[in-house]
Design a protein around this motif. Structure first.
Motif, PDB file in Angstrom:
ATOM      1  N   ASP A  46       0.815  -1.220   0.000  1.00  0.00           N
ATOM      2  CA  ASP A  46       0.000   0.000   0.000  1.00  0.00           C
ATOM      3  C   ASP A  46       0.847   1.267   0.000  1.00  0.00           C
ATOM      4  O   ASP A  46       0.352   2.343  -0.355  1.00  0.00           O
ATOM      5  CB  ASP A  46      -0.926   0.031   1.224  1.00  0.00           C
ATOM      6  CG  ASP A  46      -2.017  -1.028   1.152  1.00  0.00           C
ATOM      7  OD1 ASP A  46      -2.191  -1.616   0.064  1.00  0.00           O
ATOM      8  OD2 ASP A  46      -2.672  -1.270   2.183  1.00  0.00           O
ATOM      9  N   ALA A  47       2.106   1.149   0.388  1.00  0.00           N
ATOM     10  CA  ALA A  47       2.980   2.323   0.476  1.00  0.00           C
ATOM     11  C   ALA A  47       3.690   2.632  -0.838  1.00  0.00           C
ATOM     12  O   ALA A  47       4.410   3.632  -0.926  1.00  0.00           O
ATOM     13  CB  ALA A  47       4.021   2.116   1.574  1.00  0.00           C
ATOM     14  N   LEU A  48       3.509   1.802  -1.858  1.00  0.00           N
ATOM     15  CA  LEU A  48       4.288   1.954  -3.097  1.00  0.00           C
ATOM     16  C   LEU A  48       4.132   3.339  -3.714  1.00  0.00           C
ATOM     17  O   LEU A  48       5.122   3.999  -4.053  1.00  0.00           O
ATOM     18  CB  LEU A  48       3.878   0.877  -4.104  1.00  0.00           C
ATOM     19  CG  LEU A  48       4.573   0.943  -5.474  1.00  0.00           C
ATOM     20  CD1 LEU A  48       6.089   0.836  -5.323  1.00  0.00           C
ATOM     21  CD2 LEU A  48       4.046  -0.156  -6.396  1.00  0.00           C
ATOM     22  N   ASP A  49       2.897   3.803  -3.871  1.00  0.00           N
ATOM     23  CA  ASP A  49       2.680   5.092  -4.534  1.00  0.00           C
ATOM     24  C   ASP A  49       3.338   6.241  -3.771  1.00  0.00           C
ATOM     25  O   ASP A  49       3.827   7.203  -4.372  1.00  0.00           O
ATOM     26  CB  ASP A  49       1.185   5.354  -4.704  1.00  0.00           C
ATOM     27  CG  ASP A  49       0.551   4.423  -5.737  1.00  0.00           C
ATOM     28  OD1 ASP A  49       1.307   3.797  -6.503  1.00  0.00           O
ATOM     29  OD2 ASP A  49      -0.687   4.316  -5.760  1.00  0.00           O
ATOM     30  N   LYS A  50       3.347   6.145  -2.455  1.00  0.00           N
ATOM     31  CA  LYS A  50       3.971   7.191  -1.639  1.00  0.00           C
ATOM     32  C   LYS A  50       5.492   7.172  -1.779  1.00  0.00           C
ATOM     33  O   LYS A  50       6.159   8.221  -1.747  1.00  0.00           O
ATOM     34  CB  LYS A  50       3.575   7.000  -0.171  1.00  0.00           C
ATOM     35  CG  LYS A  50       4.174   8.031   0.783  1.00  0.00           C
ATOM     36  CD  LYS A  50       3.838   7.725   2.234  1.00  0.00           C
ATOM     37  CE  LYS A  50       4.664   6.552   2.749  1.00  0.00           C
ATOM     38  NZ  LYS A  50       4.469   6.313   4.205  1.00  0.00           N
ATOM     39  N   LEU A  51       6.055   5.961  -1.945  1.00  0.00           N
ATOM     40  CA  LEU A  51       7.510   5.819  -1.957  1.00  0.00           C
ATOM     41  C   LEU A  51       8.144   6.073  -3.324  1.00  0.00           C
ATOM     42  O   LEU A  51       9.306   6.474  -3.401  1.00  0.00           O
ATOM     43  CB  LEU A  51       7.892   4.411  -1.479  1.00  0.00           C
ATOM     44  CG  LEU A  51       7.552   4.090  -0.020  1.00  0.00           C
ATOM     45  CD1 LEU A  51       7.788   2.619   0.270  1.00  0.00           C
ATOM     46  CD2 LEU A  51       8.384   4.964   0.918  1.00  0.00           C
TER      47      LEU A  51
END
Length: 330
Positions: free
Chosen positions: A198-203
């Motif tokens: 779920d953190a991919l887009d933020k990272l």
């Protein structure tokens, strides 16, 4: 050993077609380690259908008919770390058969291949190689483009064996490492920070190198499309050595040609071989190798060792190594 114990350890192991020199090499070590093991090499489908009726284990590729014939089957040894799509078919997923794979045997070779790409990009080799082939001398000097790795962040998507070893290698060059993985809950050595998918887009906007080592699963197929490349820094590099199906080649080509990213390197492709005339052959700042990242010594020895260990474990009633989450294909 007492007769009762020997009987418990004995079982039939079937090599599904095609069998050959490789399977006989494996079988020799298996029968040495488990003396009462009965090994059957099947040359045809009919032989396999017959041999599977009382087999507890097999190596190769099943289908619904073969699985239905294997009433006593407990263990399927997949012949690859990430078999072709469809290997884990619905009936197999729903069955009690435990599947194992060969993940882990390529960690050192593939992580070295990834670092070759990282180092090449950091020193501009992707430009200088092309200059050499075109007979062009680029003006150089101390101000030539370079990425200082100790001030760079590697985002590694999939920190199983290959991803974790890649993170460790990146740390050797002083890089910050951030890992993404759906199953691993504790950061492996070398991973500074571990988060879920779920953190991919933020990272993505924070990474200088985006390294995709994830296997092909229902959740990773087509993961990288234009939407993901648009989130990356225009100074960032993208590397995929996981599975070709995880990256849309048309969208990657567009990202390179529109300078959405600084460069990309692939060892795996949606379509292999990459078709003649495909635009990626001439895309700027692009490096490629023909699905050879796993190349290196000792692989057959490692396959044999893992298969032998699992043969012994099944004989003793112990949990098998490298068990696959069949529903997610890995």
């Amino acid at each position: 050993a007492p007769d009762s114990e020997r009987k418990a350890m004995s079982y039939k192991f079937v090599f599904l077609p095609p069998s050959g020199e490789r399977t006989r090499y494996l079988a020799e070590a298996m029968t040495t380690a488990v003396p009462d093991l009965e090994v059957v090499h099947c040359e045809s489908r009919d032989e396999a259908l017959s041999a599977l009726t009382d087999a507890r284990a097999c190596f190769g590729t099943l289908d619904p008919e073969l699985l239905a014939a294997a009433a006593k089957l407990e263990w399927l040894a997949a012949p690859a770390a990430g078999p072709a799509k469809g290997f884990y078919f619905p009936e197999l997923i729903a069955s009690d058969v435990v599947a194992t794979n060969f993940r882990g045997i390529f960690n050192d070779h593939i992580s070295a291949h990834i670092m070759a790409f990282v180092l090449a990009f950091s020193r501009g080799m992707h430009m200088y190689f092309r200059d050499q082939f075109e007979g062009h001398w680029r003006p150089g000097g101390e101000s030539s483009p370079a990425t200082h790795l100790p001030e760079s962040t590697a985002l590694i998507i999939g920190v199983g064996g290959i991803g974790a070893e890649t993170a460790r290698q990146c740390k050797n060059w002083g890089m910050k490492t951030v890992g993404i993985d759906p199953r691993i809950k504790e950061a492996p050595t070398g991973v500074d920070e571990l988060l879920g998918p779920d953190a991919l887009d933020k990272l993505l906007p924070q990474a200088d190198f985006v390294i995709l080592t994830a296997p092909q699963t229902p959740n990773t197929e087509g993961l990288f499309t234009s939407a993901k490349f648009e989130q990356m820094q225009d100074s960032a590099y993208f590397i995929n050595i996981g599975r070709g199906s995880n990256v849309c080649l048309a969208d990657l080509n567009q990202a390179l040609r529109e300078d959405q990213i600084a460069g990309a390197a692939l060892d795996v492709f949606e379509t292999e071989p990459l078709p003649e005339g495909h635009p990626l052959w001439t895309a700027p700042n692009f490096l490629m190798t023909p699905h050879i990242a796993a190349a290196g010594p000792y692989l057959e020895d490692r396959r044999r060792e893992l298969l032998v260990k699992n043969c012994q474990r099944l004989a003793k009633g112990e949990a098998l190594l490298n068990v696959v989450d069949k529903e997610n294909w890995f």
